[in-house]
Design a protein around this motif. Structure first.
Motif, short mmCIF file in Angstrom:
data_model
loop_
_atom_site.label_atom_id
_atom_site.label_comp_id
_atom_site.label_asym_id
_atom_site.label_seq_id
_atom_site.Cartn_x
_atom_site.Cartn_y
_atom_site.Cartn_z
N ALA A 1 0.57 -1.12 -0.05
CA ALA A 1 0.06 -0.46 -0.16
C ALA A 1 0.79 1.18 -0.04
O ALA A 1 0.53 1.90 -0.40
N ALA A 2 1.65 1.32 0.60
CA ALA A 2 3.36 2.46 0.75
C ALA A 2 3.37 2.95 -0.28
O ALA A 2 3.35 3.92 -1.10
N LEU A 3 4.32 2.02 -1.16
CA LEU A 3 4.53 1.82 -2.00
C LEU A 3 3.44 2.61 -3.47
O LEU A 3 4.08 3.43 -4.54
N LEU A 4 2.28 1.82 -3.69
CA LEU A 4 1.46 2.24 -5.01
C LEU A 4 0.83 3.42 -4.22
O LEU A 4 1.01 4.42 -5.23
N TRP A 5 1.03 3.82 -3.08
CA TRP A 5 0.98 5.38 -2.46
C TRP A 5 1.54 6.54 -2.57
O TRP A 5 1.68 7.11 -4.09
N VAL A 6 2.58 6.74 -2.34
CA VAL A 6 4.19 7.22 -2.72
C VAL A 6 4.59 7.43 -3.98
O VAL A 6 4.73 7.98 -4.64
N GLY A 7 3.99 5.85 -4.67
CA GLY A 7 4.81 5.81 -6.13
C GLY A 7 3.61 6.71 -7.12
O GLY A 7 4.49 6.85 -7.63
N GLY A 8 2.63 6.90 -6.93
CA GLY A 8 1.36 6.69 -7.27
C GLY A 8 2.01 8.57 -7.76
O GLY A 8 1.48 9.00 -8.21
N LEU A 9 1.80 8.92 -5.96
CA LEU A 9 1.60 11.01 -6.13
C LEU A 9 3.51 11.32 -6.53
O LEU A 9 3.14 11.70 -6.99
N GLY A 10 4.27 10.44 -6.63
CA GLY A 10 5.53 10.81 -8.02
C GLY A 10 5.85 10.62 -9.32
O GLY A 10 5.84 11.30 -10.60
N ALA A 11 4.06 9.51 -9.55
CA ALA A 11 3.74 9.28 -11.18
C ALA A 11 3.42 10.45 -11.36
O ALA A 11 2.95 11.65 -12.09
N MET A 12 2.22 11.34 -10.13
CA MET A 12 0.90 12.41 -10.56
C MET A 12 1.70 13.55 -10.60
O MET A 12 1.63 14.33 -11.46
N LEU A 13 3.07 13.55 -10.41
CA LEU A 13 3.60 14.58 -10.60
C LEU A 13 4.66 15.04 -11.84
O LEU A 13 4.85 16.33 -12.65
N VAL A 14 5.10 13.51 -12.30
CA VAL A 14 6.09 13.64 -13.43
C VAL A 14 4.12 13.78 -15.01
O VAL A 14 4.73 14.72 -15.40
N LEU A 15 3.26 13.75 -14.32
CA LEU A 15 2.32 13.57 -15.12
C LEU A 15 1.40 14.96 -15.14
O LEU A 15 0.76 15.44 -16.44
N ALA A 16 1.97 15.77 -14.46
CA ALA A 16 1.69 17.22 -14.73
C ALA A 16 2.08 18.22 -15.31
O ALA A 16 1.22 19.57 -15.90
N ARG A 17 2.72 17.93 -16.07
CA ARG A 17 3.70 18.41 -17.35
C ARG A 17 2.75 18.72 -18.43
O ARG A 17 3.03 19.48 -18.89
N ASP A 18 1.58 17.40 -18.30
CA ASP A 18 0.47 17.57 -19.14
C ASP A 18 -0.33 18.14 -18.74
O ASP A 18 -1.24 16.40 -17.76
N GLY A 19 -1.46 19.12 -18.36
CA GLY A 19 -2.33 18.99 -18.08
C GLY A 19 -3.73 18.34 -18.48
O GLY A 19 -4.49 17.19 -17.71
N ALA A 20 -4.04 17.66 -19.05
CA ALA A 20 -4.73 16.68 -19.79
C ALA A 20 -4.35 15.47 -19.25
O ALA A 20 -5.67 14.93 -18.90
N VAL A 21 -3.61 14.98 -19.21
CA VAL A 21 -2.96 13.68 -18.44
C VAL A 21 -3.35 14.24 -17.51
O VAL A 21 -3.68 13.22 -17.00
N LEU A 22 -2.99 14.71 -16.57
CA LEU A 22 -2.82 14.85 -15.23
C LEU A 22 -4.38 14.31 -15.01
O LEU A 22 -4.55 14.22 -13.94
N ARG A 23 -4.95 15.27 -15.54
CA ARG A 23 -6.81 15.46 -15.28
C ARG A 23 -7.49 13.98 -15.86
O ARG A 23 -7.82 13.57 -14.90
N ALA A 24 -6.60 13.54 -16.47
CA ALA A 24 -7.37 11.74 -17.32
C ALA A 24 -6.78 10.89 -15.76
O ALA A 24 -7.93 9.64 -15.68
N ALA A 25 -5.85 11.13 -15.48
CA ALA A 25 -4.95 10.22 -14.64
C ALA A 25 -5.15 10.34 -13.14
O ALA A 25 -5.22 9.27 -12.33
N LEU A 26 -5.30 11.27 -12.50
CA LEU A 26 -5.57 11.92 -11.29
C LEU A 26 -6.61 11.00 -10.65
O LEU A 26 -6.70 10.87 -9.08
N PRO A 27 -8.33 11.35 -11.26
CA PRO A 27 -9.24 10.09 -10.30
C PRO A 27 -8.56 8.77 -10.47
O PRO A 27 -9.00 8.54 -9.37
#
Length: 286
Positions: free
Chosen positions: A167-193
């Motif tokens: 659970a910790a890996l999925l949570w923290v790793g996912g947060l890191g992924a969100m920061l990477v995806l943030a470079r593209d707002g459209a991708v972030l809005r699709a992945a963040l939910p």
């Protein structure tokens, strides 16, 4: 000052073990985050294929250093005097050593999975779900064979600590992924939910599994406030609660359409990084 983790070989081996464990954890988080980025936004994360080929060898090297340091502690000698037999004796003669050995084998398999370049940029390095599964297995192996396996309550503690690591890996790793995806707002809005739902489940699993894992070292509830280990457990619980609250606020901002949420995610990562540090401390605190 906590001295329970200082072995007969001096501070060198113990410090090396702690640093190696921290590097291994960070490498696992990097690989998990890259795989999650490819899963949450398939075909849209060009950098996802570049992280695992770098992080996986670093992870394996950290496991090697960890094994050498533990062999030195077992033999009661400095790092410079440790022999191959000391290391193999630890890896084959103790449950925790066998878990470390299993983690190394899985990381080697993981290295093979990420060795090939993706057909198209953004597809990730290796099949993302396979990479994620191997990452979770390698990260959980040492935890499952540590204090939890030796506990009289192992039937509860072992599943608890495995679920806790996953659970910790999925949570923290996912947060890191969100920061990477943030470079593209459209991708972030699709992945963040999608990640938001994953994070919600991870929070619940972390809370429940943390209670189960703590039974491996706490003989009674009063130990939470009377032992050093219990104090670190409380600190970790507080950090996770704070990160969970930030995650809930982030989700509400997302639902209200108030983007960006990167500052909130960054603060959440800081708290979770502190919690990871507390978790490393738990492995050395009696």
């Amino acid at each position: 000052m906590l001295t329970g983790g200082i072995g007969p070989g001096g501070l060198g081996p113990d410090l090396a073990r702690t640093l190696a464990r921290a590097v291994a954890d960070l490498a696992a988080l990097a690989v998990a985050g890259a795989a999650l980025a490819a899963v949450l936004a398939p075909g849209r994360v060009p950098g996802a294929d570049r992280v695992p080929p770098v992080a996986v060898p670093v992870w394996f090297a950290a496991l090697l250093v960890d094994a050498v340091a533990r062999g030195a502690l077992l033999a009661g000698v400095p790092l410079t005097a440790v022999a191959a037999g000391d290391v193999t004796g630890y890896l084959t003669g103790f449950r925790a050593g066998q878990g470390l050995l299993l983690a190394g084998v899985v990381v080697l398999v993981l290295a093979g999975a990420v060795a090939g370049r993706p057909v198209r940029p953004g597809r990730g390095s290796g099949p993302p779900l396979l990479v994620l599964a191997l990452t979770l297995a390698a990260a959980a192996a040492p935890a499952a064979t540590g204090h939890a396996a030796a506990s009289a309550r192992a039937v509860l503690a072992v599943p608890g600590v495995v679920l806790h690591v996953v659970a910790a890996l999925l949570w923290v790793g996912g947060l890191g992924a969100m920061l990477v995806l943030a470079r593209d707002g459209a991708v972030l809005r699709a992945a963040l939910p999608r990640f938001s739902r994953l994070a919600a489940v991870s929070i619940v699993v972390l809370a429940v599994s943390g209670l189960l894992a703590a039974t491996a070292r706490l003989a009674s509830p009063v130990d939470v406030v009377t032992t050093a280990y219990g104090g670190v457990v409380l600190a970790k619980a507080g950090l996770l609660a704070g990160a969970g609250a930030l995650g809930l606020l982030t989700r509400r901002r997302l639902q209200a359409g108030r983007l960006p949420v990167l500052a909130w995610a960054a603060a959440e990562i800081v708290l979770l990084a502190a919690a990871v540090g507390a978790a490393a401390t738990l492995t050395h605190t009696a």
